[in-house]
Design a protein around this motif. Structure first.
Motif, PDB file in Angstrom:
ATOM      1  N   ALA A 471       0.841  -1.208   0.000  1.00 18.90           N
ATOM      2  CA  ALA A 471       0.000   0.000   0.000  1.00 18.90           C
ATOM      3  C   ALA A 471       0.874   1.256   0.000  1.00 18.90           C
ATOM      4  N   GLU A 472       0.414   2.289  -0.685  1.00 19.32           N
ATOM      5  CA  GLU A 472       1.119   3.577  -0.681  1.00 19.32           C
ATOM      6  C   GLU A 472       1.197   4.116   0.748  1.00 19.32           C
ATOM      7  N   GLU A 473       2.291   4.787   1.045  1.00 20.39           N
ATOM      8  CA  GLU A 473       2.476   5.319   2.401  1.00 20.39           C
ATOM      9  C   GLU A 473       1.286   6.137   2.878  1.00 20.39           C
ATOM     10  N   ASP A 474       0.793   7.022   1.998  1.00 17.55           N
ATOM     11  CA  ASP A 474      -0.270   7.938   2.454  1.00 17.55           C
ATOM     12  C   ASP A 474      -1.647   7.276   2.492  1.00 17.55           C
ATOM     13  N   SER A 475      -1.725   5.994   2.167  1.00 13.96           N
ATOM     14  CA  SER A 475      -3.026   5.326   2.237  1.00 13.96           C
ATOM     15  C   SER A 475      -3.105   4.365   3.424  1.00 13.96           C
ATOM     16  N   ILE A 476      -1.988   4.152   4.100  1.00 19.71           N
ATOM     17  CA  ILE A 476      -1.973   3.129   5.152  1.00 19.71           C
ATOM     18  C   ILE A 476      -2.866   3.516   6.324  1.00 19.71           C
ATOM     19  N   ASP A 477      -2.748   4.774   6.766  1.00 19.74           N
ATOM     20  CA  ASP A 477      -3.578   5.214   7.881  1.00 19.74           C
ATOM     21  C   ASP A 477      -5.056   5.069   7.524  1.00 19.74           C
ATOM     22  N   GLU A 478      -5.425   5.538   6.348  1.00 21.52           N
ATOM     23  CA  GLU A 478      -6.827   5.463   5.918  1.00 21.52           C
ATOM     24  C   GLU A 478      -7.279   3.995   5.793  1.00 21.52           C
ATOM     25  N   GLY A 479      -6.409   3.144   5.303  1.00 21.42           N
ATOM     26  CA  GLY A 479      -6.752   1.725   5.161  1.00 21.42           C
ATOM     27  C   GLY A 479      -7.055   1.084   6.504  1.00 21.42           C
ATOM     28  N   ILE A 480      -6.231   1.399   7.482  1.00 20.60           N
ATOM     29  CA  ILE A 480      -6.454   0.832   8.817  1.00 20.60           C
ATOM     30  C   ILE A 480      -7.739   1.424   9.434  1.00 20.60           C
ATOM     31  N   ARG A 481      -7.959   2.700   9.160  1.00 19.41           N
ATOM     32  CA  ARG A 481      -9.196   3.314   9.649  1.00 19.41           C
ATOM     33  C   ARG A 481     -10.413   2.553   9.093  1.00 19.41           C
ATOM     34  N   ARG A 482     -10.402   2.303   7.785  1.00 22.98           N
ATOM     35  CA  ARG A 482     -11.516   1.574   7.158  1.00 22.98           C
ATOM     36  C   ARG A 482     -11.643   0.164   7.735  1.00 22.98           C
ATOM     37  N   PHE A 483     -10.477  -0.463   7.922  1.00 23.06           N
ATOM     38  CA  PHE A 483     -10.470  -1.820   8.452  1.00 23.06           C
ATOM     39  C   PHE A 483     -11.148  -1.854   9.823  1.00 23.06           C
ATOM     40  N   VAL A 484     -10.787  -0.883  10.658  1.00 23.93           N
ATOM     41  CA  VAL A 484     -11.341  -0.861  12.012  1.00 23.93           C
ATOM     42  C   VAL A 484     -12.834  -0.537  11.968  1.00 23.93           C
ATOM     43  N   LEU A 485     -13.232   0.315  11.026  1.00 25.49           N
ATOM     44  CA  LEU A 485     -14.675   0.572  10.847  1.00 25.49           C
ATOM     45  C   LEU A 485     -15.404  -0.730  10.491  1.00 25.49           C
ATOM     46  N   ALA A 486     -14.785  -1.522   9.612  1.00 27.13           N
ATOM     47  CA  ALA A 486     -15.399  -2.798   9.223  1.00 27.13           C
ATOM     48  C   ALA A 486     -15.501  -3.739  10.415  1.00 27.13           C
ATOM     49  N   VAL A 487     -14.497  -3.682  11.294  1.00 23.60           N
ATOM     50  CA  VAL A 487     -14.560  -4.496  12.513  1.00 23.60           C
ATOM     51  C   VAL A 487     -15.791  -4.089  13.326  1.00 23.60           C
ATOM     52  N   HIS A 488     -15.974  -2.795  13.467  1.00 26.60           N
ATOM     53  CA  HIS A 488     -17.142  -2.329  14.236  1.00 26.60           C
ATOM     54  C   HIS A 488     -18.452  -2.707  13.545  1.00 26.60           C
ATOM     55  N   ASP A 489     -18.499  -2.562  12.206  1.00 24.04           N
ATOM     56  CA  ASP A 489     -19.698  -2.984  11.453  1.00 24.04           C
ATOM     57  C   ASP A 489     -20.040  -4.431  11.794  1.00 24.04           C
ATOM     58  N   THR A 490     -19.001  -5.263  11.781  1.00 20.79           N
ATOM     59  CA  THR A 490     -19.212  -6.702  11.968  1.00 20.79           C
ATOM     60  C   THR A 490     -19.691  -6.997  13.382  1.00 20.79           C
ATOM     61  N   MET A 491     -19.091  -6.296  14.342  1.00 20.67           N
ATOM     62  CA  MET A 491     -19.508  -6.529  15.723  1.00 20.67           C
ATOM     63  C   MET A 491     -20.943  -6.043  15.933  1.00 20.67           C
ATOM     64  N   ASP A 492     -21.295  -4.938  15.312  1.00 22.97           N
ATOM     65  CA  ASP A 492     -22.668  -4.428  15.419  1.00 22.97           C
ATOM     66  C   ASP A 492     -23.649  -5.422  14.812  1.00 22.97           C
TER      67      ASP A 492
END
Lengths: 510, 510
Positions: A471-492
């Motif tokens: 992943a491009e350097e400037d997309s890593i933070d955003e990627g992890i943010r999305r990933f964690v959002l998906a974790v919350h979606d799944t738990m919900d």
């Protein structure tokens, strides 16, 4: 027909649909000519996204089981020749062969194409990818490669296109010995076999060592693609568990060695795929000692050795071996690019000889140009130079991912920071299904690999493999943010399932 | 031990020696540490050349069975760990693994490495080679390839080193469809799989179609390397004989089809390897019709299609197929060079899909640079241009060989002049053993391939395959002269054996 889908299963929903329609076609429930529901309608009935049904239909089409016709919709194709309608371009009475029935048993034994299917799923949008561990060598390398290729064309001229020995070009085999010296390995050129990528090494080892029923020990977790090859030859895989530090449980290994006499022990001791961890020197030595004592072979797969960003080099097991019990595999794909198709294997001469016979049948020899080019890259010192650059960039990406994982912390999710390699291996909060998470992550625009295919025995759905090298350097933070959002979606969603009034995961449908 | 050699056997003498010593080591007659006779002494005892014994010892060394030590001579090595002496660099009690016992059954089932052994034999002097069918594309091609590679480096830059789809680059698959159009084949890009050489095609077909015990029909004779792959997967090969014109006996084929239901029929209809002959259009059509009727698959291997020097193009069977019963294999190795490692396969989509799964396990994908380069060669028209040049040169070489065969005529030797390809297939005078001839030809400084490995069932020692594409124009006449001298040597020796007072071919020795 009834299609029943379960959201609790580790199998994505589109695959559940695929499987059930496929089965209905095979058992005759859906005969040739049967018109399937339009995608939109079936999606409505099942309460799923239209794209989920679309995926199932695409899969069934690629298997030659159904086809869509303008004005006619999607119909079941004839399964075998006896049922085939005589199309206008066909001679009466003849039809295409029942291919699926002609394929060998072995061709079905490799295991399910889960990962391929999941990847094709994730390729549909502009998602941030933490899934495939392809290298991102950077723009400087391209210039270096171009220069070396220019020199090569002047020096070698027509020999670039000629046949080489199956074992590889001798001067390249020598150069690889020099390269291995840096890792602490002393080998002669005759103990090196050039491979068309290290995947070929796994494949040749499978051919030369595995008879159906042979037992292979692997780490738990281990590299799924190697396990897939071993399984396709009929091997029985047994996973050796790790302790809480990720170190192999040698006590369990020893009792299993005494009981099962495996043909091979397959390990990735350095920046393991998927765990990213390093086997201690002490564990390496004791593992080798056990291999001696129980007269078994260690296959050491070592693609990431040169990608260390902190801590100290731990020599490969191959470097410690005084009794030729280790077959060592490595590759340049992770440093230069997969397009080169170049790896190598180091083993005793008698093993190289047998593997070379198998390689001759597999592809005669490896691309001559790739071999000459790699030799130049090693001998000129450019590979080493490139590696320094690559390590800096990968190190930064790792730090960015680690920082993001701290920033968007998920309660109950655990992981260990690796000292090198390209992976972070996360254990998810209790009860969270990593495959369901996968689909939700795809919706959020991020992809990764679910952990279950990395387990030899019981699949464990609690793990996730995140790759930080692509992943491009400037997309890593955003990627992890999305990933964690998906974790919350799944738990919900899980809470909804547990508290809602729907029949738990079972949706009977016409 | 007694070593018994027979000059009448189809097995070269050095291999007879190798086999018997190997067996004696395995059955314990020659234990670890046993000192073998010096080469010169054993050669004297056996009444053979010293180089013959040397070859046997080299073979046994490469198998790890014996080793030579200065001052100590040549000794038998320990066969397995229990007998191993503790060398100073080894921990007491441990030793190297008994590798040979660890190899899979499959790794021994490919058949004997006869050809490889014979080739290594022929590589020792400045012999004229009519054996291996490697291409000799000529100096103009190198310039063309260099130019295209330059352009490629400008256009594609870093994508040259990147991953491609397992099936191959889509635009190359399209270009190959254009190329196949010239042969009369209409296929879509999705019906093409890029291979790392056509040997890989044979290997993937073996994996995907062959279960142990499956029957495969082949022409008699047929390409030995394909047969070797099929055998290694446990297939049972059955040869379909030809009539006196070299055309497949369809009556026999049909009765065998009715009886054996083969999984595949493997044929090389155009400039066959080894016979150099072309299957008639009529026979092709009837063969295809039989495949339809008996619901079996034809694998059409077509490496030489573009190498026609006279007569008319006969379309590939694949071009005539209206019911998808043909899997078509071809390659660029015979046109450009083996170093490229590029071939392709054309088949229905569902077959391509299954083969791609197998290819993914074999080597992930084919070299990216080779793929891009080949695409450019096709689309630029340079491949076609090169082919015209190549045909002219090969045609001349064929004419030179034909002229020499007439000039140094051997009574009783028969052969048919081919219209293309790279081989002339000779039937030797009655009673002449082509393997013995091989050794005498090596002495005279010329090499070729003996015919027996090309037969699926009973090896026939009456044939010789001469390749005319590799030898320099000005050496062809001399090569055939030497070959014919070797024929006379062999016939003379035979008369000596028949009339002499030695025990016929049996030489008991200590």
């Amino acid at each position: 027909m009834n299609i029943i889908i379960s959201r609790e299963l580790s199998i994505p929903i589109y695959m559940q649909i695929t499987q059930q329609i496929r089965e209905a076609i095979f058992n005759g429930e859906l005969p040739a000519g049967y018109r399937l529901l339009p995608e939109r309608k079936l999606a409505e009935q099942l309460g799923v996204n239209r794209s989920t049904v679309l995926n199932a239909y695409v899969e069934l089409k690629s298997e030659g089981l159904i086809e869509s016709f303008v004005g006619k919709g999607t119909v079941v194709l004839p399964l075998n020749s006896a049922d085939a309608p005589a199309a206008s371009t066909q001679l009466p009475g003849y039809s295409t062969p029942p291919w699926r029935q002609l394929f060998s048993e072995r061709s079905f034994s490799a295991g399910d194409p889960l990962i391929r299917d999941l990847l094709s799923l994730s390729k549909r949008n502009d998602s941030i990818s933490f899934s495939v561990a392809l290298p991102d060598p950077g723009p400087k390398l391209t210039v270096k490669l171009r220069e070396q290729l220019q020199l090569l064309m002047q020096e070698k001229s027509d020999s670039l296109w000629k046949h080489t020995a199956t074992e590889g070009i001798h001067s390249l085999r020598e150069a690889i010995c020099m390269w291995m010296e840096k890792r602490g390995i002393h080998a002669a050129a005759e103990e090196v076999l050039i491979l068309s990528g290290s995947q070929q090494g796994i494949d040749l080892l499978t051919r030369v060592f595995i008879d159906p029923g042979d037992i292979i020990f692997v780490e738990e977790p281990s590299y799924f693609s190697a396990m897939q090859s071993f399984r396709s030859a009929g091997a029985r895989l047994m996973g050796i568990p790790a302790d809480t530090d990720g170190q192999m449980r040698l006590d369990i290994l020893e009792s299993m060695l005494a009981k099962y006499h495996p043909k091979l022990i397959y390990v990735l001791p350095t920046f393991q795929n998927p765990s990213g961890l390093v086997m201690n020197q002490d564990v390496r030595e004791r593992l080798l000692e056990l291999a001696y004592r129980y007269k078994t072979i260690i296959v050491e797969d070592d693609p990431y050795c040169d990608l260390r960003y902190s801590g100290h080099h731990v020599p490969p097991i191959h470097a410690m071996d005084r009794h030729d019990h280790v077959i060592y595999l490595s590759t340049f794909s992770k440093l230069i690019g997969s397009g080169l198709r170049m790896g190598w294997l180091s083993a005793p001469k008698s093993v190289i000889r047998q593997l070379a016979i198998a390689k001759q049948m597999a592809d005669l020899h490896t691309s001559t140009l790739s071999q000459f080019l790699m030799e130049r890259m090693i001998r000129s010192g450019l590979l080493e130079e490139h590696l320094n650059d690559m390590r800096n960039r990968y190190h930064r990406r790792k730090q960015l991912m680690v920082a993001a994982l701290h920033k968007y912390e998920v309660p109950g999710m655990t992981w260990q920071e690796p000292e090198g390699g390209v992976f972070i291996w996360c254990r998810m909060p209790a009860g969270l299904n990593a495959n369901e998470l996968m689909l939700r992550a795809a919706d959020r625009g991020v992809d990764y690999l679910p952990g279950n295919p990395f387990f030899a025995q019981v699949p464990q759905t609690a793990y996730v493999r995140l790759n930080f090298s692509c992943a491009e350097e400037d997309s890593i933070d955003e990627g992890i943010r999305r990933f964690v959002l998906a974790v919350h979606d799944t738990m919900d969603a899980r809470r909804y399932h547990q508290t809602g009034n729907r029949t738990e995961g079972l949706d009977p449908i016409i």
